[in-house]
Design an enzyme around this catalytic site. Structure first.
Site, PDB file in Angstrom:
ATOM      1  N   GLU A   1       0.829  -1.217   0.000  1.00  0.00           N
ATOM      2  CA  GLU A   1       0.000   0.000   0.000  1.00  0.00           C
ATOM      3  C   GLU A   1       0.855   1.256   0.000  1.00  0.00           C
ATOM      4  O   GLU A   1       0.409   2.306  -0.448  1.00  0.00           O
ATOM      5  CB  GLU A   1      -0.938   0.021   1.218  1.00  0.00           C
ATOM      6  CG  GLU A   1      -2.234  -0.717   0.982  1.00  0.00           C
ATOM      7  CD  GLU A   1      -3.303  -0.463   2.044  1.00  0.00           C
ATOM      8  OE1 GLU A   1      -3.019   0.171   3.073  1.00  0.00           O
ATOM      9  OE2 GLU A   1      -4.427  -0.941   1.839  1.00  0.00           O
TER      10      GLU A   1
ATOM     11  N   HIS B   1       7.980 -26.714  -1.604  1.00  0.00           N
ATOM     12  CA  HIS B   1       7.312 -27.797  -2.337  1.00  0.00           C
ATOM     13  C   HIS B   1       6.124 -27.277  -3.137  1.00  0.00           C
ATOM     14  O   HIS B   1       5.286 -28.049  -3.584  1.00  0.00           O
ATOM     15  CB  HIS B   1       6.885 -28.884  -1.343  1.00  0.00           C
ATOM     16  CG  HIS B   1       8.068 -29.482  -0.635  1.00  0.00           C
ATOM     17  ND1 HIS B   1       8.644 -30.667  -1.014  1.00  0.00           N
ATOM     18  CD2 HIS B   1       8.824 -29.005   0.388  1.00  0.00           C
ATOM     19  CE1 HIS B   1       9.687 -30.913  -0.233  1.00  0.00           C
ATOM     20  NE2 HIS B   1       9.814 -29.926   0.632  1.00  0.00           N
TER      21      HIS B   1
ATOM     22  N   LYS C   1     -14.030  -0.289  -3.963  1.00  0.00           N
ATOM     23  CA  LYS C   1     -15.128   0.091  -3.059  1.00  0.00           C
ATOM     24  C   LYS C   1     -16.248   0.748  -3.849  1.00  0.00           C
ATOM     25  O   LYS C   1     -17.421   0.444  -3.646  1.00  0.00           O
ATOM     26  CB  LYS C   1     -14.627   1.092  -2.005  1.00  0.00           C
ATOM     27  CG  LYS C   1     -13.706   0.483  -0.981  1.00  0.00           C
ATOM     28  CD  LYS C   1     -13.378   1.519   0.093  1.00  0.00           C
ATOM     29  CE  LYS C   1     -12.247   1.036   0.962  1.00  0.00           C
ATOM     30  NZ  LYS C   1     -11.704   2.080   1.819  1.00  0.00           N
TER      31      LYS C   1
HETATM   32  O1  PA5 Z   1      -3.325   1.225   5.886  1.00  0.00           O
HETATM   33  C1  PA5 Z   1      -4.470   1.621   5.746  1.00  0.00           C
HETATM   34  O2  PA5 Z   1      -4.775   2.797   5.950  1.00  0.00           O
HETATM   35  C2  PA5 Z   1      -5.593   0.676   5.382  1.00  0.00           C
HETATM   36  O3  PA5 Z   1      -5.165  -0.592   5.105  1.00  0.00           O
HETATM   37  C3  PA5 Z   1      -6.597   0.612   6.519  1.00  0.00           C
HETATM   38  O4  PA5 Z   1      -5.970   0.156   7.673  1.00  0.00           O
HETATM   39  C4  PA5 Z   1      -7.781  -0.284   6.189  1.00  0.00           C
HETATM   40  O5  PA5 Z   1      -8.342   0.082   4.967  1.00  0.00           O
HETATM   41  C5  PA5 Z   1      -8.843  -0.177   7.279  1.00  0.00           C
HETATM   42  O6  PA5 Z   1      -9.265   1.149   7.421  1.00  0.00           O
HETATM   43  P1  PA5 Z   1     -10.079   1.632   8.668  1.00  0.00           P
HETATM   44  O7  PA5 Z   1      -9.257   1.484   9.879  1.00  0.00           O
HETATM   45  O8  PA5 Z   1     -10.424   3.065   8.384  1.00  0.00           O
HETATM   46  O9  PA5 Z   1     -11.315   0.777   8.762  1.00  0.00           O
END
Ligand code: PA5
Length: 449
Positions: free
Chosen positions: A291, A312, A426
């Site tokens: 990310e 494996h 989303k």
């Molecule tokens: O690193 C990030 O910001 C995302 O992976 C969030 O942790 C994830 O989308 C969950 O978001 P939230 O805590 O707002 O529910």
């Protein structure tokens, strides 16, 4: 003092020392940007100083909450997705018994932590509810934004279950919300219902939040020493925020090495462990790096394997498939348990040559043999070394990965603290579910299906 070491000796022949070392000045500049908050995404740098900022009042409050929960429940359900559950799960699974779910609470000395809201599988949640019918439980619902669909749906269902099982008043005492200090649907719900609440600081993004209540509360409920975890992060912070050379600063070395490999045509990094309990460390690392770096058509693709299991399955591809891979091995010097291979008089299975050896010695030779085979197959290897797994060394490791990730993002010239690409699925999902406001997209998408 930090125990983590990093070895890039097995990059020889793939990248020159100069291509690694020439990044030193840039890394010093990026280190300063992280400390002075002058780089990209500087609104989300609260994680940098967390190890020192976590005060005794917060630790004490989390430990008190953990004691209260532990006294009354067998199961603690962590509802969250991405950064809102992976850090806690990574630490808990690395520390706990490999078969924790089949131990009794007395044997575990703590509730069993289970997870929900990280998928939308009907079977998964229905199975969980069936288990929760039979056990005492409590819930923490974690969402920084307070609006993420997966945990919100899971929590709606779990909330109904816990209220029916215990009654509304007792249910409230069994729910802890961890969310934004003032906004979001979860914050509103927590205020309206009077749930106990912890805050995710504004300037800490989900995947950098393991040192906030997001990680600390579940880790404490699972029975682990969060002071030592934070202390480990503190030791690593002292090192990676002050050392100015690649040889002294492990975060510099890791960031520079992987960046040199990326430039030399190796865009896939496979994180390797030799213990199944570390699989969620890899999952957390994948989220952190994927990310943070994967944007603007750039970034190393983070993958993971657990050896020798995956030798494996994935071993063949790593040895002989497309030569675009490098590996980073997380090497743990000493296991926490002891098991020796027995000798057999008849030696029917031909294994007496390893009789008397500890299993970890065999695992280590498998590791070293694999490393050399993969290097020979043109897969460069970085090795990250920890003496053992403990709360302290995990604190070091996770902070090291975070700091190196931020440096790596800056070397790539991307903002390591946003995730604009996560929105695309989303929007489509909401449109396909017929969420009000998405009518036009709904029509367009349905035509395409
Ligand atoms: O690193 C990030 O910001 C995302 O992976 C969030 O942790 C994830 O989308 C969950 O978001 P939230 O805590 O707002 O529910």
């Amino acid at each position: 003092m930090a125990d983590l070491k990093i070895d890039i000796d097995k990059l020889k022949g793939f990248v020159s020392e100069a291509s690694v070392n020439s990044q030193e000045q840039q890394l010093v500049a990026h280190q300063e940007s992280l400390l002075n908050k002058t780089g990209k995404g500087s609104d989300f740098l609260g994680w940098v100083t967390l190890p020192e900022e976590i005060d005794e009042a917060l630790i004490g409050s989390i430990m008190q909450a953990a004691r209260e929960i532990s006294a009354k429940v067998d199961i603690f359900v962590v509802v969250g997705i991405g950064g809102s559950y992976l850090g806690a799960r990574a630490v808990i699974e690395a520390l706990q018994h490999n078969f924790a779910p089949v131990l009794s609470k007395q044997e575990r000395k703590a509730p069993l932590v289970l997870y929900a809201g990280n998928n939308i599988s009907e079977d998964y949640l229905a199975d969980l509810l069936e288990v929760l019918d039979r056990h005492e439980y409590a819930i923490t619902v974690i969402s920084k934004s307070g609006t993420t669909t997966e945990p919100a749906i899971a929590f709606r269902i779990l909330r109904r279950h816990i209220e029916q099982k215990y009654g509304k008043e007792e249910a409230k005492r069994r729910i802890i919300a961890i969310t934004d200090k003032s906004k979001g649907a979860l914050k509103n719900l927590a205020d309206a219902e009077g749930y106990r609440t912890y805050v995710v600081p504004d300037d800490v993004g989900g995947r950098y939040s393991v040192l906030t209540p997001v990680g600390l509360l579940p880790i404490a409920v699972a029975g682990y020493d969060i002071r030592s975890f934070v202390e480990g992060a503190r030791e690593m912070k002292r090192l990676v925020t002050t050392a100015k050379t690649i040889s002294e600063n492990p975060a510099f070395k890791y960031a520079a090495a992987r960046n040199a490999l990326y430039a030399a045509g190796k865009p896939v990094e496979i994180m390797v462990n030799y213990q199944p309990s570390l699989i969620y460390i890899t999952e957390w690392w994948k989220q952190l790096y994927g990310e943070s770096e994967g944007k603007q058509n750039r970034g190393i693709f983070p993958a993971g394997v657990s050896f020798t299991t995956d030798l494996h399955s994935m071993g063949q591809y790593i040895q002989e498939g497309l030569r675009v891979i490098f590996e980073t091995v997380l090497q743990i010097e000493k296991p926490r348990r002891e098991l020796t291979i027995p000798a057999e008089n008849d030696d029917a299975d031909g294994l007496n040559f390893v009789a008397g050896k500890r299993l970890y010695e065999v695992n280590r030779q498998a590791e070293l043999g694999t490393l050399l085979a993969h290097v020979d197959g043109e897969v460069p290897n970085i090795v990250i070394k920890l003496p053992h797994i403990s709360e302290n060394t995990l604190g070091q490791l996770l902070y090291f990965y975070e700091f190196a990730c931020a440096l790596s993002g800056y070397l790539l010239d991307v903002n390591p603290f946003d995730q604009p690409g996560v929105e695309a699925y989303k929007k489509n999902m909401f449109a396909l579910l017929g969420k009000p406001g998405f009518e036009e997209q709904t029509r367009e998408l349905r035509k395409r299906l």
